[in-house]
Design a protein around this motif. Structure first.
Motif, PDB file in Angstrom:
ATOM      1  N   ILE A  73       1.080  -0.787  -0.172  1.00  8.13           N
ATOM      2  CA  ILE A  73      -0.046  -0.101  -0.033  1.00  8.13           C
ATOM      3  C   ILE A  73       0.787   0.811   0.189  1.00  8.13           C
ATOM      4  O   ILE A  73       0.802   2.221  -0.576  1.00  8.13           O
ATOM      5  N   ILE A  74       2.502   0.959   1.567  1.00  4.61           N
ATOM      6  CA  ILE A  74       2.491   2.401   0.927  1.00  4.61           C
ATOM      7  C   ILE A  74       3.285   2.324  -0.643  1.00  4.61           C
ATOM      8  O   ILE A  74       3.719   4.017  -1.026  1.00  4.61           O
ATOM      9  N   CYS A  75       4.214   1.819  -1.334  1.00  3.39           N
ATOM     10  CA  CYS A  75       4.646   1.864  -2.394  1.00  3.39           C
ATOM     11  C   CYS A  75       3.631   2.150  -3.655  1.00  3.39           C
ATOM     12  O   CYS A  75       4.470   3.117  -4.299  1.00  3.39           O
ATOM     13  N   ARG A  76       2.335   1.466  -3.494  1.00  2.00           N
ATOM     14  CA  ARG A  76       1.441   1.364  -4.650  1.00  2.00           C
ATOM     15  C   ARG A  76       0.618   3.726  -4.545  1.00  2.00           C
ATOM     16  O   ARG A  76       0.602   4.040  -5.179  1.00  2.00           O
ATOM     17  N   SER A  77       0.958   3.235  -3.232  1.00  3.81           N
ATOM     18  CA  SER A  77       0.259   4.860  -2.882  1.00  3.81           C
ATOM     19  C   SER A  77       1.042   6.391  -3.396  1.00  3.81           C
ATOM     20  O   SER A  77       0.662   7.392  -4.285  1.00  3.81           O
ATOM     21  N   ALA A  78       2.685   5.598  -3.106  1.00  4.70           N
ATOM     22  CA  ALA A  78       3.743   6.532  -3.867  1.00  4.70           C
ATOM     23  C   ALA A  78       3.667   6.789  -5.461  1.00  4.70           C
ATOM     24  O   ALA A  78       3.807   8.106  -5.849  1.00  4.70           O
ATOM     25  N   ASP A  79       3.527   5.691  -6.417  1.00  2.81           N
ATOM     26  CA  ASP A  79       3.402   5.815  -7.659  1.00  2.81           C
ATOM     27  C   ASP A  79       2.611   6.055  -8.307  1.00  2.81           C
ATOM     28  O   ASP A  79       2.003   6.696  -9.047  1.00  2.81           O
ATOM     29  N   LEU A  80       1.278   5.992  -7.076  1.00  3.84           N
ATOM     30  CA  LEU A  80      -0.195   7.045  -7.746  1.00  3.84           C
ATOM     31  C   LEU A  80      -0.418   8.133  -7.343  1.00  3.84           C
ATOM     32  O   LEU A  80      -0.348   8.862  -9.070  1.00  3.84           O
ATOM     33  N   THR A  81       1.009   9.235  -7.468  1.00  5.57           N
ATOM     34  CA  THR A  81       1.023  10.262  -6.942  1.00  5.57           C
ATOM     35  C   THR A  81       1.764  10.663  -8.305  1.00  5.57           C
ATOM     36  O   THR A  81       1.583  12.034  -8.891  1.00  5.57           O
ATOM     37  N   ASN A  82       3.335   9.914  -8.697  1.00  7.78           N
ATOM     38  CA  ASN A  82       3.880   9.601  -9.280  1.00  7.78           C
ATOM     39  C   ASN A  82       3.277  10.065 -10.525  1.00  7.78           C
ATOM     40  O   ASN A  82       3.622  10.900 -11.515  1.00  7.78           O
ATOM     41  N   ALA A  83       2.664   8.922 -10.958  1.00  4.04           N
ATOM     42  CA  ALA A  83       1.935   9.524 -12.296  1.00  4.04           C
ATOM     43  C   ALA A  83       0.509   9.925 -12.692  1.00  4.04           C
ATOM     44  O   ALA A  83       0.676  10.292 -14.102  1.00  4.04           O
ATOM     45  N   ILE A  84       0.483  10.654 -11.524  1.00  6.97           N
ATOM     46  CA  ILE A  84      -0.482  11.559 -11.540  1.00  6.97           C
ATOM     47  C   ILE A  84       0.360  12.757 -12.305  1.00  6.97           C
ATOM     48  O   ILE A  84      -0.119  13.495 -13.044  1.00  6.97           O
ATOM     49  N   PHE A  85       1.327  13.157 -11.524  1.00  3.26           N
ATOM     50  CA  PHE A  85       1.927  14.501 -12.135  1.00  3.26           C
ATOM     51  C   PHE A  85       2.282  13.454 -12.970  1.00  3.26           C
ATOM     52  O   PHE A  85       3.026  14.806 -13.901  1.00  3.26           O
ATOM     53  N   SER A  86       3.309  12.858 -13.519  1.00  3.85           N
ATOM     54  CA  SER A  86       3.677  12.246 -15.196  1.00  3.85           C
ATOM     55  C   SER A  86       2.620  12.382 -15.919  1.00  3.85           C
ATOM     56  O   SER A  86       2.923  12.740 -17.439  1.00  3.85           O
ATOM     57  N   SER A  87       1.117  12.632 -15.907  1.00  6.82           N
ATOM     58  CA  SER A  87       0.223  12.701 -17.066  1.00  6.82           C
ATOM     59  C   SER A  87      -0.258  14.006 -17.258  1.00  6.82           C
ATOM     60  O   SER A  87       0.921  14.908 -17.108  1.00  6.82           O
TER      61      SER A  87
END
Length: 96
Positions: free
Chosen positions: A24-38
């Motif tokens: 959960i910790i890893c995926r939530s950090a990846d979610l923020t990075n993915a939104i910023f990269s969009s």
């Protein structure tokens, strides 16, 4: 005789909680990075404000806390629990 399967089951349950807490910790950090990269810069103003607000609230990754917020369920906590349990077990064996 019954101590070994019981101990294995308890360790497996604690490991599963820590593993998925770490996931959960890893995926939530990846979610923020993915939104910023969009491509959110080219969208309308309302969407941009919503995305910036979402990224602001997600600065810290999501995590599962245990014991009233004392521990975060993650793999390093599992290792710490195993070390403490083994140390306690060896001390108790010396007194036997």
């Amino acid at each position: 005789m019954f101590l070994l399967p019981y101990s294995f089951a308890i360790i497996l349950i604690i490991f599963a909680h820590c593993w998925f807490g770490n996931d959960i910790i890893c995926r939530s950090a990846d979610l923020t990075n993915a939104i910023f990269s969009s491509n959110w810069i080219g969208s309308n103003l309302t969407t941009q404000k919503t995305i910036i607000l979402f990224m602001t609230f997600n600065k810290e990754p999501l995590s599962i806390h245990l014991a009233g917020g004392l521990f975060t369920m993650a793999v390093p906590v599992f290792v710490s629990i195993c070390r403490t349990a083994y140390s306690s077990f060896t001390i108790l064996q010396k007194f036997k």
